[in-house]
Design an enzyme around this catalytic site. Structure first.
Site, PDB file in Angstrom:
ATOM      1  N   ASP A   1     -10.687   3.293   4.525  1.00  0.00           N
ATOM      2  CA  ASP A   1     -10.761   1.851   4.357  1.00  0.00           C
ATOM      3  C   ASP A   1     -12.165   1.318   4.638  1.00  0.00           C
ATOM      4  O   ASP A   1     -12.428   0.130   4.494  1.00  0.00           O
ATOM      5  CB  ASP A   1      -9.746   1.163   5.286  1.00  0.00           C
ATOM      6  CG  ASP A   1      -9.363  -0.230   4.804  1.00  0.00           C
ATOM      7  OD1 ASP A   1      -9.473  -0.503   3.589  1.00  0.00           O
ATOM      8  OD2 ASP A   1      -8.947  -1.045   5.644  1.00  0.00           O
TER       9      ASP A   1
ATOM     10  N   GLN B   1      -4.156  -1.487   9.874  1.00  0.00           N
ATOM     11  CA  GLN B   1      -4.012  -2.792   9.229  1.00  0.00           C
ATOM     12  C   GLN B   1      -4.657  -3.884  10.092  1.00  0.00           C
ATOM     13  O   GLN B   1      -4.403  -4.006  11.277  1.00  0.00           O
ATOM     14  CB  GLN B   1      -2.529  -3.110   8.987  1.00  0.00           C
ATOM     15  CG  GLN B   1      -2.278  -4.424   8.278  1.00  0.00           C
ATOM     16  CD  GLN B   1      -2.892  -4.481   6.888  1.00  0.00           C
ATOM     17  OE1 GLN B   1      -2.811  -3.524   6.125  1.00  0.00           O
ATOM     18  NE2 GLN B   1      -3.490  -5.607   6.539  1.00  0.00           N
TER      19      GLN B   1
ATOM     20  N   LYS C   1       0.827  -1.207   0.000  1.00  0.00           N
ATOM     21  CA  LYS C   1       0.000   0.000   0.000  1.00  0.00           C
ATOM     22  C   LYS C   1       0.861   1.256   0.000  1.00  0.00           C
ATOM     23  O   LYS C   1       0.560   2.229  -0.701  1.00  0.00           O
ATOM     24  CB  LYS C   1      -0.946  -0.033   1.205  1.00  0.00           C
ATOM     25  CG  LYS C   1      -2.011  -1.108   1.086  1.00  0.00           C
ATOM     26  CD  LYS C   1      -2.704  -1.415   2.404  1.00  0.00           C
ATOM     27  CE  LYS C   1      -3.666  -2.592   2.247  1.00  0.00           C
ATOM     28  NZ  LYS C   1      -4.247  -3.040   3.533  1.00  0.00           N
TER      29      LYS C   1
END
Length: 282
Positions: A122, A99, A55
């Protein structure tokens, strides 16, 4: 089936998204705005570290600034939330990615929900989930958004189709079920407790595999002509569907890798640029 099945090339879809984003990043740069994604990694899980690195590299290639924050696995929920709140307050940070998964002792939901909705690129917060269910989320969860982007790119019909989603996670199975429903599909959401799972899959025009088990969806479960979107990624570059067996029955299918994965990262980049655009307008 007579016609060759269509391989849904995620790299091609992701490349088109990134081309459009590049011009938007340049326009923001003229205004003195550099989109910025902050990535928080707790612990030293090798797979998570690899995902974060991918990413970060994707950000750098597009001209998006990336801030990587690595925290020890002993980090408490309170300490993690404090880090997230500092990022919420930082006007130079437009998106925050925590994450997944975090170490077991951390309250992951509390940490996710500490992310400001304006920076939830996200699509992991409870508020973002609710917005997605109602059909107006600015930042839907990235993998579900990627699945819909692939369907749109290849002009695969959703309206009126029966979609079966195998998996019910709050950042994949449930939100993609909502997105398909909001696009006028009839949706059946299945999971590990579903009795007669193969019966439901055999009735599907669209199959979304998001169960996290390698080659779980079998070829003889697939209705002739079905569209298969494999959102799984397991060790050895194996998806959640038995690709070769399902290929014999499907009209279209995503490979693993180079299917949903690249588009998921592209959607994360898009959401970060969207967040920066929104902030610059304000």
């Amino acid at each position: 089936m007579n016609a060759e099945p269509l391989i849904l090339d995620g790299n091609k879809v992701a490349a088109e998204i990134k081309v459009r984003l590049a011009s938007r990043v340049e326009e923001l740069a003229v205004k003195g705005v550099v989109p910025c994604l902050a990535t928080v990694l707790v612990g030293e899980d090798p797979s998570s570290a690899t995902y974060v690195r991918m990413k970060v590299n994707a950000c750098n290639r597009l001209g998006i600034r990336s801030v990587r924050i690595d925290l020890p696995k002993e980090t408490t929920t309170e300490q993690l939330i404090e880090v997230i709140q500092q990022l919420n307050k930082d006007p130079e940070v437009h998106g925050i990615l925590l994450q997944h998964p975090v170490p077991h002792h951390i309250d992951e939901r509390a940490a996710f929900d500490a992310i400001s909705i304006d920076k939830d690129v996200d699509g992991v917060t409870t508020e973002g989930f609710a917005q997605n269910a109602f059909g107006f989320a600015m930042f839907p969860s990235c993998t579900p958004a990627a699945i819909m982007a692939i369907m749109d790119y290849y002009k695969l019909q959703v309206s009126g189709k029966h979609a079966v989603v195998v998996g019910r996670s709050p950042i994949l199975g449930k939100p993609v079920s909502a997105m398909l429903l909001n696009n006028d599909a009839t949706v059946t959401t299945c999971h590990s407790k579903t009795t007669g799972l193969e019966h439901f899959v055999r009735s599907a025009d669209i199959v979304v595999a998001a169960v996290g088990k390698p080659e779980f969806v079998r070829g003889d479960w697939i209705k002739p002509g079905a569209v298969i979107l494999d959102a799984g990624y397991n060790p050895g570059n194996i998806g959640d569907v038995d690709f070769n067996a399902c290929l014999q029955h499907a009209s279209a299918i995503t490979p693993v890798p180079a299917g949903v994965g690249p588009v998921t990262i592209a959607m994360l980049l898009k959401h970060t640029v969207d967040a920066a655009t929104k902030r610059s307008a304000n």
